[in-house]
Design a protein around this motif. Structure first.
Motif, PDB file in Angstrom:
ATOM      1  N   ARG A  74       0.888  -1.168   0.135  1.00 41.60           N
ATOM      2  CA  ARG A  74      -0.062  -0.062   0.084  1.00 41.60           C
ATOM      3  C   ARG A  74       0.858   1.317   0.075  1.00 41.60           C
ATOM      4  N   GLU A  75       0.326   2.315  -0.470  1.00 40.54           N
ATOM      5  CA  GLU A  75       1.081   3.652  -0.579  1.00 40.54           C
ATOM      6  C   GLU A  75       1.537   4.010   0.861  1.00 40.54           C
ATOM      7  N   SER A  76       0.956   3.620   2.075  1.00 46.16           N
ATOM      8  CA  SER A  76       1.397   4.283   3.103  1.00 46.16           C
ATOM      9  C   SER A  76       2.392   3.286   3.817  1.00 46.16           C
ATOM     10  N   ASP A  77       2.867   1.943   3.039  1.00 44.90           N
ATOM     11  CA  ASP A  77       3.920   1.286   3.584  1.00 44.90           C
ATOM     12  C   ASP A  77       5.011   1.864   3.517  1.00 44.90           C
ATOM     13  N   ASP A 108      -1.059  13.895  -4.046  1.00 39.53           N
ATOM     14  CA  ASP A 108      -1.029  12.576  -3.401  1.00 39.53           C
ATOM     15  C   ASP A 108      -0.139  11.503  -4.065  1.00 39.53           C
TER      16      ASP A 108
END
Ligand code: UFG
Length: 329
Positions: A130-133, A247
């Motif tokens: 995921r992008e937040s990893d 983003d």
């Protein structure tokens, strides 16, 4: 008003230009043709042969054309080369982007979509990613792309500028018209190298390592069709035009294939036995990279159309067998 595509003569950039023109946009392409090809530029795009590290050339372009948004593909992108020539990557990818952003800020151009990469993650703790990893690149290429993302972030805090970073997983395939496709010199990517075997240009394919912690010991990647990537750039630009916040989005199919599985699919598509040989690991390769692209689907409305690997390899094969030497320089 026009969209400026930097690196629009390269593999992914040229496909994005076709998609933009199909969507009715006025497009300006800038490329230094070091790795791109003039023939890959859509005939309806206005072309400038400039280098983004050259501030006066970039300024002159912004002064001549009315640019409302930028899509930035102009970067070096070979993982292996980045490990042996790191400063080339810092120069082209970071110095180039610094000049571009300086010129955009000076000319009041406030929207940019740019190529980032799965290589920003390094060895993931979990898949799908995921992008937040966490982002801990294992190669210099990924490190420079992560630094480009941060450069956009801090520039956006200080100036009127919003960005979308698109973290591609493994781009492959070719345009459905047959007019453009993948052409790198030297070629380093798995699918075009495999297809050189049935094309009579290579005796066998090398498999870089079969001792990774994956189901058959070879590296797992998420292969995504270049036309699906192209579609995402148009959507990302629309998102910024609607006022969307800066983003980062992953772009992949969410399904991983091992190197051996890709070779098997190519054997099926081409009807050629494609001999393969196990070789040592290649420096900087993570074992597994598979995307979660839920965010791009939800926020941008992205809908990949070519998710099936056999369709992707067939599309690449269609291009390579008709253009065995890519574009003629
Ligand atoms: N591979 C082989 N033999 C080859 C070529 C590649 O076994 O002859 C293997 C690689 O080791 C890797 C896989 O096939 O495990 C895919 O390799 P590619 O070079 O095609 O792609 P990468 O995964 O290294 O890199 C690509 C892009 C990068 C991007 C990265 C993110 O080229 O720009 O995906 O996943 F950063």
């Amino acid at each position: 008003m026009a969209i400026l595509v930097l690196g629009g003569a390269g593999y992914i950039g040229s496909h994005a230009v076709y998609e933009l023109i199909e969507a009715g946009r006025d497009v300006v392409v800038a490329d230094n043709l070091l790795t791109g090809f003039r023939e890959a530029v859509h005939p309806k795009a206005r072309f400038y042969n400039i280098d983004i590290r050259n501030r006066s050339e970039v300024d002159a372009l912004f002064e001549k054309e009315q640019i409302e948004g930028v899509i930035h593909f102009a970067a070096c992108s070979q993982v292996g080369e980045s490990m042996t020539h790191p400063l080339k990557y810092y120069d082209n990818n970071l110095s180039g982007t610094t000049v571009l952003l300086q010129s955009m800020v000076a000319h009041g151009v406030d929207k940019i979509v740019f190529s980032s990469t799965a290589a920003t993650y390094g060895e993931p703790e979990q898949v799908p990613i995921r992008e937040s990893d966490k982002t801990e690149p294992t190669n210099c290429y990924g490190e420079t792309k992560l630094a480009m993302e941060k450069m956009m972030k801090w520039t956006g805090r200080a100036h009127e500028l919003r960005y979308v970073a698109l973290r591609y997983f493994n781009a492959c395939g070719a345009h459905s018209s047959g007019a453009i496709g993948e052409a790198h010199d030297p070629e380093t990517h798995l699918i075009p190298l495999i297809l050189q075997v049935p094309n009579g240009q290579r005796a066998k394919i090398s498999i870089f390592g079969d001792d990774y912690p994956t189901k058959d010991g070879t590296c797992v990647r998420d292969y995504i069709h270049v036309m699906d990537l192209a579609q995402a750039h148009v959507l990302a630009l629309d998102y910024l035009m609607r006022g969307g916040e800066s983003d980062v989005f992953n772009l992949g199919n969410g399904v991983g294939f091992t190197v051996k599985e890709v070779i098997d699919v190519a054997r099926k598509v081409t009807g050629h036995e494609i001999p393969a040989e196990i070789c040592p690991r290649r420096a900087g390769d993570p074992a597994q990279l598979v995307a979660s692209s839920e965010k791009a689907k939800t926020v941008l409305g992205w809908k990949p159309q070519y998710a099936d690997l056999e369709t992707i390899v067939a599309s690449a094969w269609n291009w390579h067998k008709s253009h065995p030497h890519g574009f003629e320089k």
